[in-house]
Design an enzyme around this catalytic site. Structure first.
Site, PDB file in Angstrom:
ATOM      1  N   SER A  82      -3.691 -29.520  36.321  1.00 19.44           N
ATOM      2  CA  SER A  82      -2.579 -28.902  37.054  1.00 19.44           C
ATOM      3  C   SER A  82      -2.712 -29.094  38.563  1.00 19.44           C
ATOM      4  O   SER A  82      -1.710 -29.053  39.277  1.00 19.44           O
ATOM      5  CB  SER A  82      -2.479 -27.413  36.724  1.00 19.44           C
ATOM      6  OG  SER A  82      -3.682 -26.729  37.040  1.00 19.44           O
ATOM      7  N   HIS A  90     -17.069 -33.449  36.610  1.00 19.46           N
ATOM      8  CA  HIS A  90     -17.587 -32.151  37.010  1.00 19.46           C
ATOM      9  C   HIS A  90     -18.807 -31.754  36.172  1.00 19.46           C
ATOM     10  O   HIS A  90     -19.766 -31.181  36.691  1.00 19.46           O
ATOM     11  CB  HIS A  90     -16.510 -31.074  36.870  1.00 19.46           C
ATOM     12  CG  HIS A  90     -16.903 -29.768  37.482  1.00 19.46           C
ATOM     13  ND1 HIS A  90     -16.796 -29.525  38.832  1.00 19.46           N
ATOM     14  CD2 HIS A  90     -17.440 -28.639  36.942  1.00 19.46           C
ATOM     15  CE1 HIS A  90     -17.242 -28.300  39.096  1.00 19.46           C
ATOM     16  NE2 HIS A  90     -17.638 -27.746  37.966  1.00 19.46           N
ATOM     17  N   ASP A 124      -6.478 -28.802  32.778  1.00 19.92           N
ATOM     18  CA  ASP A 124      -5.362 -29.588  32.259  1.00 19.92           C
ATOM     19  C   ASP A 124      -4.784 -30.489  33.338  1.00 19.92           C
ATOM     20  O   ASP A 124      -3.739 -31.097  33.150  1.00 19.92           O
ATOM     21  CB  ASP A 124      -4.275 -28.684  31.684  1.00 19.92           C
ATOM     22  CG  ASP A 124      -3.578 -27.838  32.740  1.00 19.92           C
ATOM     23  OD1 ASP A 124      -4.131 -27.701  33.857  1.00 19.92           O
ATOM     24  OD2 ASP A 124      -2.501 -27.309  32.451  1.00 19.92           O
ATOM     25  N   TRP A 134      -7.128 -23.873  32.107  1.00 19.45           N
ATOM     26  CA  TRP A 134      -8.340 -24.559  32.569  1.00 19.45           C
ATOM     27  C   TRP A 134      -8.353 -26.054  32.245  1.00 19.45           C
ATOM     28  O   TRP A 134      -8.179 -26.466  31.116  1.00 19.45           O
ATOM     29  CB  TRP A 134      -9.508 -23.856  31.888  1.00 19.45           C
ATOM     30  CG  TRP A 134     -10.870 -24.342  32.156  1.00 19.45           C
ATOM     31  CD1 TRP A 134     -11.533 -25.323  31.485  1.00 19.45           C
ATOM     32  CD2 TRP A 134     -11.797 -23.814  33.117  1.00 19.45           C
ATOM     33  NE1 TRP A 134     -12.806 -25.465  31.968  1.00 19.45           N
ATOM     34  CE2 TRP A 134     -12.998 -24.538  32.975  1.00 19.45           C
ATOM     35  CE3 TRP A 134     -11.734 -22.823  34.075  1.00 19.45           C
ATOM     36  CZ2 TRP A 134     -14.118 -24.291  33.754  1.00 19.45           C
ATOM     37  CZ3 TRP A 134     -12.856 -22.587  34.835  1.00 19.45           C
ATOM     38  CH2 TRP A 134     -14.021 -23.306  34.675  1.00 19.45           C
ATOM     39  N   HIS A 174      -8.612 -25.207  42.115  1.00 19.46           N
ATOM     40  CA  HIS A 174      -7.148 -25.182  42.100  1.00 19.46           C
ATOM     41  C   HIS A 174      -6.586 -25.498  40.719  1.00 19.46           C
ATOM     42  O   HIS A 174      -5.428 -25.178  40.438  1.00 19.46           O
ATOM     43  CB  HIS A 174      -6.598 -26.185  43.116  1.00 19.46           C
ATOM     44  CG  HIS A 174      -6.739 -25.727  44.528  1.00 19.46           C
ATOM     45  ND1 HIS A 174      -6.457 -26.543  45.612  1.00 19.46           N
ATOM     46  CD2 HIS A 174      -7.118 -24.540  45.062  1.00 19.46           C
ATOM     47  CE1 HIS A 174      -6.667 -25.877  46.733  1.00 19.46           C
ATOM     48  NE2 HIS A 174      -7.073 -24.666  46.420  1.00 19.46           N
ATOM     49  N   ASP A 175      -7.372 -26.126  39.864  1.00 22.59           N
ATOM     50  CA  ASP A 175      -6.953 -26.410  38.493  1.00 22.59           C
ATOM     51  C   ASP A 175      -7.282 -25.256  37.546  1.00 22.59           C
ATOM     52  O   ASP A 175      -6.732 -25.190  36.448  1.00 22.59           O
ATOM     53  CB  ASP A 175      -7.638 -27.689  38.003  1.00 22.59           C
ATOM     54  CG  ASP A 175      -7.077 -28.199  36.684  1.00 22.59           C
ATOM     55  OD1 ASP A 175      -5.904 -27.909  36.384  1.00 22.59           O
ATOM     56  OD2 ASP A 175      -7.808 -28.893  35.952  1.00 22.59           O
ATOM     57  N   HIS A 212      -4.712 -16.819  41.552  1.00 20.40           N
ATOM     58  CA  HIS A 212      -4.192 -15.470  41.408  1.00 20.40           C
ATOM     59  C   HIS A 212      -3.024 -15.226  42.362  1.00 20.40           C
ATOM     60  O   HIS A 212      -2.878 -15.902  43.377  1.00 20.40           O
ATOM     61  CB  HIS A 212      -5.290 -14.440  41.662  1.00 20.40           C
ATOM     62  CG  HIS A 212      -6.335 -14.408  40.599  1.00 20.40           C
ATOM     63  ND1 HIS A 212      -7.644 -14.094  40.857  1.00 20.40           N
ATOM     64  CD2 HIS A 212      -6.278 -14.665  39.268  1.00 20.40           C
ATOM     65  CE1 HIS A 212      -8.348 -14.139  39.740  1.00 20.40           C
ATOM     66  NE2 HIS A 212      -7.535 -14.487  38.767  1.00 20.40           N
TER      67      HIS A 212
END
Length: 219
Positions: free
Chosen positions: A94, A190, A92, A90, A33-34, A38
């Protein structure tokens, strides 16, 4: 794809994943989701997937909405299809902070750089949608809820640390710096924890740690 899905992923009995737990699934959804979101397709423009006679899917054919293509800016372009990303770039954060100023404004306290978290540690709810107030609200379930709450609380803990060390920083400076640290923390988890747990090959573990800390860490 449907035949492969049925052959490889249909479970006739429980198959335990002995090296991880359900949080691994929640984590990768939290990260995706970060990374990219689309534009959503519609029911009038679909991939139509034929199904076997014994397939239990509820409709025939299976209809999968096509992701809308971003039209070329140049006439008669021969570039391959490209797709619009609705969230910001990518890693950040979000997924926690949102991708627009409007989304960010909704979840900020506007004091001490902090984001909105209830006294019991849970996120507030949007009364209109019934979803938690957080950066990404797609596909929410208890695993995602846990992680969104955890990293909202982590953001606020980082703000507290910065306020002790930099009492002269204003709300915006505290928010921006805490977001930077929190996003880096998610990227590190990650890279050197989640991925090696999923793919515990010694060479991959070495490569991912080198990716984060360098080939010769400490030098």
């Amino acid at each position: 794809p449907r035949d492969i899905s049925r052959a490889l992923f249909t479970r006739d009995k429980f198959q335990p994943a002995t090296i991880l737990n359900v949080l691994a699934a929640a984590w990768i959804q939290f990260q995706v989701h970060d990374w990219f979101v689309h534009e959503k397709g519609t029911a009038d423009n679909t991939h139509n997937v034929p199904l076997a006679d014994d397939d239990s899917w509820f409709e025939r054919p299976m209809r999968v909405p096509k992701t809308p293509v971003d039209p070329p800016k140049v006439a008669n372009s021969n570039r391959p299809p490209a797709y619009v990303n609705r969230n910001s770039h990518w890693w950040d954060g979000s997924n926690v902070y949102g991708s627009t100023q409007v989304e960010q404004d909704i979840l900020r306290v506007r004091s001490g750089g902090k984001v909105k978290v209830q006294d019991d540690g849970r996120l507030f709810h949007d009364e209109t949608t019934g979803t938690e107030i957080t950066g990404s609200r797609d596909n929410l379930w208890v695993g995602l809820s846990l992680l969104h709450s955890l990293f909202a609380r982590e953001h606020n803990a980082i703000c507290d640390m910065f306020m002790r060390e930099h009492p002269d920083w204003d709300d915006q400076r505290l928010f921006d710096q805490a977001r930077l640290v929190n996003a880096a923390l998610m990227a590190k988890i990650h890279t050197v924890e989640w991925t090696p747990a999923i793919l515990p090959h010694p060479l991959l573990v070495l490569a991912l740690n080198a990716n984060w800390g360098g080939v010769l860490p400490g030098l």
